[in-house]
Motif scaffolding. Structure first.
Motif, PDB file in Angstrom:
ATOM      1  N   ARG B  22       6.211   3.777  14.291  1.00 45.06           N
ATOM      2  CA  ARG B  22       6.177   4.326  12.942  1.00 45.06           C
ATOM      3  C   ARG B  22       5.515   3.390  11.936  1.00 45.06           C
ATOM      4  O   ARG B  22       5.724   2.174  11.962  1.00 45.06           O
ATOM      5  N   CYS B  23       4.755   4.001  11.043  1.00 43.60           N
ATOM      6  CA  CYS B  23       4.095   3.261   9.973  1.00 43.60           C
ATOM      7  C   CYS B  23       4.060   4.137   8.728  1.00 43.60           C
ATOM      8  O   CYS B  23       3.600   5.279   8.786  1.00 43.60           O
ATOM      9  N   ASN B  24       4.571   3.612   7.631  1.00 43.95           N
ATOM     10  CA  ASN B  24       4.471   4.284   6.346  1.00 43.95           C
ATOM     11  C   ASN B  24       3.665   3.408   5.398  1.00 43.95           C
ATOM     12  O   ASN B  24       3.786   2.183   5.423  1.00 43.95           O
ATOM     13  N   TYR B  25       2.883   4.023   4.569  1.00 46.89           N
ATOM     14  CA  TYR B  25       2.008   3.256   3.703  1.00 46.89           C
ATOM     15  C   TYR B  25       2.323   3.540   2.240  1.00 46.89           C
ATOM     16  O   TYR B  25       2.954   4.541   1.891  1.00 46.89           O
ATOM     17  N   SER B  26       1.877   2.630   1.430  1.00 46.38           N
ATOM     18  CA  SER B  26       1.939   2.785  -0.015  1.00 46.38           C
ATOM     19  C   SER B  26       0.574   2.416  -0.559  1.00 46.38           C
ATOM     20  O   SER B  26       0.067   1.326  -0.274  1.00 46.38           O
ATOM     21  N   SER B  27      -0.014   3.343  -1.306  1.00 48.89           N
ATOM     22  CA  SER B  27      -1.346   3.080  -1.828  1.00 48.89           C
ATOM     23  C   SER B  27      -1.580   3.896  -3.084  1.00 48.89           C
ATOM     24  O   SER B  27      -1.219   5.068  -3.130  1.00 48.89           O
ATOM     25  N   SER B  28      -2.207   3.273  -4.047  1.00 49.57           N
ATOM     26  CA  SER B  28      -2.507   3.961  -5.298  1.00 49.57           C
ATOM     27  C   SER B  28      -3.812   4.741  -5.212  1.00 49.57           C
ATOM     28  O   SER B  28      -4.140   5.498  -6.113  1.00 49.57           O
ATOM     29  N   VAL B  29      -4.521   4.563  -4.141  1.00 47.65           N
ATOM     30  CA  VAL B  29      -5.775   5.282  -3.912  1.00 47.65           C
ATOM     31  C   VAL B  29      -5.738   5.815  -2.482  1.00 47.65           C
ATOM     32  O   VAL B  29      -4.919   5.377  -1.669  1.00 47.65           O
ATOM     33  N   PRO B  30      -6.589   6.788  -2.177  1.00 45.67           N
ATOM     34  CA  PRO B  30      -6.627   7.262  -0.781  1.00 45.67           C
ATOM     35  C   PRO B  30      -6.818   6.087   0.164  1.00 45.67           C
ATOM     36  O   PRO B  30      -7.761   5.319   0.017  1.00 45.67           O
ATOM     37  N   PRO B  31      -5.921   5.952   1.124  1.00 42.03           N
ATOM     38  CA  PRO B  31      -5.949   4.733   1.946  1.00 42.03           C
ATOM     39  C   PRO B  31      -6.887   4.822   3.132  1.00 42.03           C
ATOM     40  O   PRO B  31      -7.213   5.905   3.615  1.00 42.03           O
ATOM     41  N   TYR B  32      -7.302   3.660   3.583  1.00 42.32           N
ATOM     42  CA  TYR B  32      -7.909   3.521   4.893  1.00 42.32           C
ATOM     43  C   TYR B  32      -6.874   2.800   5.760  1.00 42.32           C
ATOM     44  O   TYR B  32      -6.398   1.732   5.397  1.00 42.32           O
ATOM     45  N   LEU B  33      -6.531   3.396   6.881  1.00 43.17           N
ATOM     46  CA  LEU B  33      -5.443   2.896   7.713  1.00 43.17           C
ATOM     47  C   LEU B  33      -5.926   2.575   9.112  1.00 43.17           C
ATOM     48  O   LEU B  33      -6.820   3.245   9.644  1.00 43.17           O
ATOM     49  N   PHE B  34      -5.300   1.575   9.698  1.00 42.81           N
ATOM     50  CA  PHE B  34      -5.719   1.096  11.018  1.00 42.81           C
ATOM     51  C   PHE B  34      -4.497   0.748  11.853  1.00 42.81           C
ATOM     52  O   PHE B  34      -3.451   0.371  11.332  1.00 42.81           O
ATOM     53  N   TRP B  35      -4.637   0.887  13.153  1.00 41.99           N
ATOM     54  CA  TRP B  35      -3.668   0.359  14.103  1.00 41.99           C
ATOM     55  C   TRP B  35      -4.389  -0.651  14.991  1.00 41.99           C
ATOM     56  O   TRP B  35      -5.469  -0.375  15.524  1.00 41.99           O
ATOM     57  N   TYR B  36      -3.724  -1.809  15.140  1.00 44.80           N
ATOM     58  CA  TYR B  36      -4.234  -2.852  16.017  1.00 44.80           C
ATOM     59  C   TYR B  36      -3.167  -3.190  17.055  1.00 44.80           C
ATOM     60  O   TYR B  36      -1.969  -3.073  16.794  1.00 44.80           O
ATOM     61  N   VAL B  37      -3.621  -3.650  18.213  1.00 45.79           N
ATOM     62  CA  VAL B  37      -2.715  -4.120  19.254  1.00 45.79           C
ATOM     63  C   VAL B  37      -3.015  -5.594  19.528  1.00 45.79           C
ATOM     64  O   VAL B  37      -4.174  -6.024  19.481  1.00 45.79           O
ATOM     65  N   GLN B  38      -1.953  -6.340  19.758  1.00 51.31           N
ATOM     66  CA  GLN B  38      -2.108  -7.766  20.047  1.00 51.31           C
ATOM     67  C   GLN B  38      -1.352  -8.113  21.317  1.00 51.31           C
ATOM     68  O   GLN B  38      -0.128  -7.967  21.380  1.00 51.31           O
TER      69      GLN B  38
END
Lengths: 115, 113
Positions: B22-38
């Motif tokens: 799960r990932c929730n975001y907070s952004s004042s503008v339309p976001p660019y979102l990414f998932w990374y694996v390590q």
């Protein structure tokens, strides 16, 4: 495909020493980012460069400085090292700045240990 | 300002079971979102990205994520977990202007045989 190259992979220093970390971005990438990842933590943004100029500054200590050279490689210089500087330092590169939709491509990091 | 929150620092699933991170975001503008694996002692590898095109994004290794504006979420899923999926997963949002990333605190995925 060429990736982001960081050197050295591992570095051991003592307190109050200096260290230089190097980053070679993917060819044609003009933006470089530095992140610090402490043990069990998420990467924290330090500083970035676009076309050899500092573009953004994050939580980089005053003891640290960085620059991007004419061939787009970047170096992170760290002085008066402290125990708390022990971390994994990542470099990432992308194409362009101000276009947040470009993914950042990360190197394998430099693990810095301060004794 | 932008930020992401990852719920659950550790997730365990059985091999072959559904993976949901799960990932929730907070952004004042339309976001660019990414998932990374390590993977251990390695850098971050891009899994997928959302850049305001299709809301359902397909990535590498069978992972996908759905952008839900109404829920401010960008959860990562995979229908069937594989042992090789065991790793740390980070959700990230791109700052605006500029594009340094703000990462979530990460979710460690364990796959049980």
């Amino acid at each position: 495909a060429a990736g982001v190259i960081q050197s050295p992979r591992h570095l051991i220093k003592e307190k109050r020493e200096t260290a230089t970390l190097k980053c070679y971005p993917i060819p044609r990438h003009d933006t470089v980012y530095w992140y610090q990842q402490g043990p069990g933590q998420d990467p924290q943004f330090l500083i970035s460069f676009y076309e050899k100029m500092q573009s953004d500054k994050g939580s980089i200590p005053d003891r640290f400085s960085a620059q991007q050279f004419s061939d787009y490689h970047s170096e992170l210089n760290m002085s008066s090292l402290e125990l708390g500087d022990s971390a994994l330092y990542f470099c990432a590169s992308s194409l362009g700045w101000g276009r947040g939709q470009q993914p950042q491509h990360f190197g394998d990091g430099t693990r810095l240990s301060i004794l | 300002a932008q930020s992401v929150t990852q719920l659950g620092s550790h997730v365990s699933v059985s091999e072959g079971a559904l993976v949901l991170l799960r990932c929730n975001y907070s952004s004042s503008v339309p976001p660019y979102l990414f998932w990374y694996v390590q993977y251990p002692n390695q850098g971050l590898q891009l899994l997928l990205k959302y850049t305001s095109a299709a809301t359902l994004v397909k990535g590498i290794n069978g992972f996908e994520a759905e952008f839900k504006k109404s829920e401010t979420s960008f959860h990562l899923t995979k229908p069937s977990a594989h042992m090789s999926d065991a790793a740390e997963y980070f959700c990230a949002v791109s700052a605006f202007p500029g594009n340094q990333f703000y990462f979530g605190t990460g979710t460690s995925l364990t796959v049980i045989p």
